[in-house]
Enzyme design. Structure first.
Site, short mmCIF file in Angstrom:
data_model
loop_
_atom_site.label_atom_id
_atom_site.label_comp_id
_atom_site.label_asym_id
_atom_site.label_seq_id
_atom_site.Cartn_x
_atom_site.Cartn_y
_atom_site.Cartn_z
CG HIS A 127 -1.91 0.96 1.41
ND1 HIS A 127 -1.67 2.25 1.84
CD2 HIS A 127 -3.24 0.90 1.18
CE1 HIS A 127 -2.81 2.92 1.88
NE2 HIS A 127 -3.78 2.12 1.48
CG ASP A 178 0.61 -2.58 6.14
OD1 ASP A 178 -0.35 -2.71 6.93
OD2 ASP A 178 0.54 -1.91 5.09
CD GLN A 184 -6.84 -4.76 4.03
OE1 GLN A 184 -7.77 -5.48 4.35
NE2 GLN A 184 -7.00 -3.49 3.70
CE LYS A 233 -7.19 -0.18 6.18
NZ LYS A 233 -7.96 0.22 4.98
CB CYS A 268 -3.70 3.24 -1.60
SG CYS A 268 -4.86 4.55 -1.28
C1 LIG Z 1 -2.32 -3.08 3.49
C2 LIG Z 1 -2.69 -1.71 3.95
N1 LIG Z 1 -1.76 -0.95 4.55
C3 LIG Z 1 -2.04 0.29 5.00
C4 LIG Z 1 -3.28 0.85 4.87
C5 LIG Z 1 -3.51 2.24 5.36
O1 LIG Z 1 -4.43 2.27 6.38
P1 LIG Z 1 -4.90 3.67 6.96
O2 LIG Z 1 -5.53 4.41 5.82
O3 LIG Z 1 -5.88 3.32 8.03
O4 LIG Z 1 -3.71 4.37 7.47
C6 LIG Z 1 -4.28 0.10 4.25
C7 LIG Z 1 -5.62 0.69 4.07
O5 LIG Z 1 -6.20 0.74 3.03
C8 LIG Z 1 -3.97 -1.20 3.78
O6 LIG Z 1 -4.91 -1.94 3.17
#
Ligand SMILES: Cc1ncc(COP(=O)(O)O)c(C=O)c1O
Lengths: 142, 415
Positions: free
Chosen positions: B128, B206, B209, B232, B372
């Protein structure tokens, strides 16, 4: 609702876009994208005596953005800039026959008009700063 | 076949007020955008309401009753989070705004102190933007280098490339998503961490998910950093979690300077607060942290193993059904055991935004775009995909409705 949007004419312009391609000796070339969708449009123009002698677009994105760009090039081909520069959001939406789009999709439909206006800003920058300024404001509001 | 322990989805759905909503189209809501954010059960909404109605107060700094109650509630969330991911201590749990801020905290505080010229940071092509951009900023600032582990056509990481990066001996940090938000790929984090620890290199996971959708145990996995977002996993927006191994956190310089993160401030110097408060400058998002505790309770009541089983079940069904529609390409691992409840796809020459509009007519909320993850989109050579993502309240009937809308899209676009 989707039945009203994805009519024959929209799909036709999406799959068989008019005036699509490069223009190596363009007088004005301009690019913009819609960060929400990632739709992209480039517009190239040949302008003589304040008239759009030729216009082409390149781009990728959804059917609405690409069909709208294709239809816009037909709409302004060989037109005087004086009549093109005041084109409004509603002119475009009526031209493509999509007057009931939601706020997110309206951006798709209007991206090409935005790029066209930015192109005219470039053209008018030295020639007519007042028009350039107004066009820049218009494009920001789209 | 009814398996023992499958979720009682009908009962679960009653806990989510929004699922009763009728949309402008006259259709009931079918919410399949859970990878972006999940819906909230009444218990979470009530917990936030209760805080503002009954004990709204700033925390940590006052002795009056409201402040004591608010502080206790805020800190009890920290305990629940620590237990949820099996951290050794609450000292290792830092609250942030979201995953993005958690990763940026590591890049800024740990990264600036530990990354130098010529060093390498290894990430993957499935990341992401929040696990790419902070490392670009850091490596550019330090004259360091960003390296990628590639992904194969089925969505699996190319581990031989990882091995090569490690062999170059310049790697100072590895940062990898445990579950792709586009492909669903569950990455082999245990191997990744083991291989890098053999060389003394720390690993950030990370978990944005993974933590919401499967059991995650930081001690078993032995990661050094873990980042995830409350929103999430049934919780409110505005709350992120950064887990950092104590030994590392103890040596990390602070992130945001100001109130709450200090012990003593003098004219020209400051003694910082104990862990983890040193990393929580300023008044935090008290209400939503408190609300998050109710989300953790809710998930614990179900059990994360059962959450995962439910998603394997519905994902297998969705892969089958969506994959059976003429003109569809599905991205990511074909085996539902290797992926989370995320199905990205394209159909014919229909742009995902057009598909999302048609879906919306049917009351179906799916996501379309680059999610993203533009680096991954380039790798897949697509501008955008459509993505359906599932959670505990989704049913196979909702997948059937999605198939109905796909058929409608094929009719409109004549494919
Ligand atoms: C794999 C992953 N990392 C990071 C994020 C970023 O999350 P946040 O927007 O809550 O900071 C997301 C959210 O879409 C994600 O799916």
């Amino acid at each position: 609702m989707s039945d009203d949007i994805y009519r024959e004419i929209i799909l036709d312009h999406y799959r068989n876009p008019r005036n699509k391609g490069k223009m190596p000796n363009a007088d004005v070339s301009i690019h913009d994208s819609n960060p929400l969708c990632g739709d992209e449009i480039d517009i190239h123009m040949k302008i003589e005596d304040d008239k759009i002698r030729d216009i082409k677009f390149e781009g990728r994105g959804c059917a609405i953005s690409q069909a709208s760009a294709s239809m816009l090039t037909e709409m302004v081909m060989n037109k005087q800039l004086t009549s093109v520069k005041d084109l409004t959001k509603d002119d475009i939406l009526e031209n493509i026959g999509l007057t009931n789009l939601g706020p997110a999709r309206i951006k798709c439909a209007l991206l090409s008009l935005k790029v066209l206006k930015l192109g005219m800003v470039k053209y008018y920058a030295d020639r007519d700063p007042t028009s350039a300024k107004k066009l820049a404001e218009d494009s920001r509001a789209l | 076949m009814m398996q023992k322990g499958l979720l009682n989805v009908k009962k679960i759905r009653k806990d989510f007020p929004i699922l009763k909503r009728q949309l402008d189209s006259g259709k009931p809501l079918i919410y399949l955008d859970n990878a972006a954010t999940t819906q909230k059960p009444l218990a979470v909404i009530n917990a936030i309401h209760d805080y503002y109605m009954n004990y709204n107060s700033n925390i940590h700094r006052a002795v009056h009753q409201l402040a004591e109650e608010a502080t206790a509630a805020y800190e009890s969330t920290r305990q629940k989070v620590a237990k949820f991911i099996n951290a050794r201590s609450t000292d290792e749990i830092v609250f942030t705004r979201n995953t993005t801020e958690a990763i940026n905290l590591v890049a800024y505080a740990w990264g600036r102190a530990n990354i130098g010229k010529g060093d390498k940071i290894v990430i993957t092509e499935i990341e992401h933007h929040s696990n790419i951009v902070p490392w670009q900023i850091l490596t550019q600032e330090k004259g360091a280098k960003l390296e990628y582990i590639g992904v194969d056509d089925s969505g699996y990481l190319k581990m031989d490339q990882y091995q090569k990066h490690l062999d170059s001996k310049k790697v100072k940090l590895v940062s990898v998503s445990q579950m792709s938000n586009v492909l669903g790929t569950i990455t082999p984090v245990n191997d990744i961490i083991k291989m890098s620890h053999e060389r003394g290199i720390p690993v950030l996971i990370d978990g944005a998910q993974s933590v919401p959708h499967m059991p995650v145990d930081v001690q078993k996995m032995d990661c050094d950093f873990l980042a995830f977002s409350a929103h999430k996993m049934l919780g409110p927006t505005g709350v992120g979690i950064l887990y950092v191994k104590r030994e590392i956190l103890e040596n990390m310089p602070p992130f945001i300077g100001g109130g709450d993160m200090i012990k003593e401030v003098h004219k020209y110097e400051t003694r910082y607060n104990d862990l983890p408060y040193k990393f929580e400058g300023g008044t935090p998002n008290i209400a939503d942290v408190i609300g998050f505790a109710a989300a953790i309770d809710y998930l614990n009541n179900i059990g994360m193993d059962r959450v995962r089983d439910h998603e394997i079940d519905i994902t297998r069904y969705a892969l089958d059904r969506i994959g059976g529609v003429k003109g569809v390409t599905i991205y990511g691992p074909p085996n539902p055991m290797d992926r989370g409840g995320v199905v990205s796809f394209n159909i014919g020459d229909i742009h995902p935004h057009d598909l999302a509009t048609i879906m919306n007519d049917h009351g179906i909320a799916i996501r379309s775009g680059h999610h993203c993850a533009q680096v991954l989109m380039e790798r897949l050579d697509v501008a955008a995909t459509s993505r359906a993502s599932f959670y505990i309240y989704n049913t196979k009937e909702e997948v059937d409705a999605l198939i109905g809308a796909l058929d409608e899209a094929r009719r409109l676009f004549k494919i």
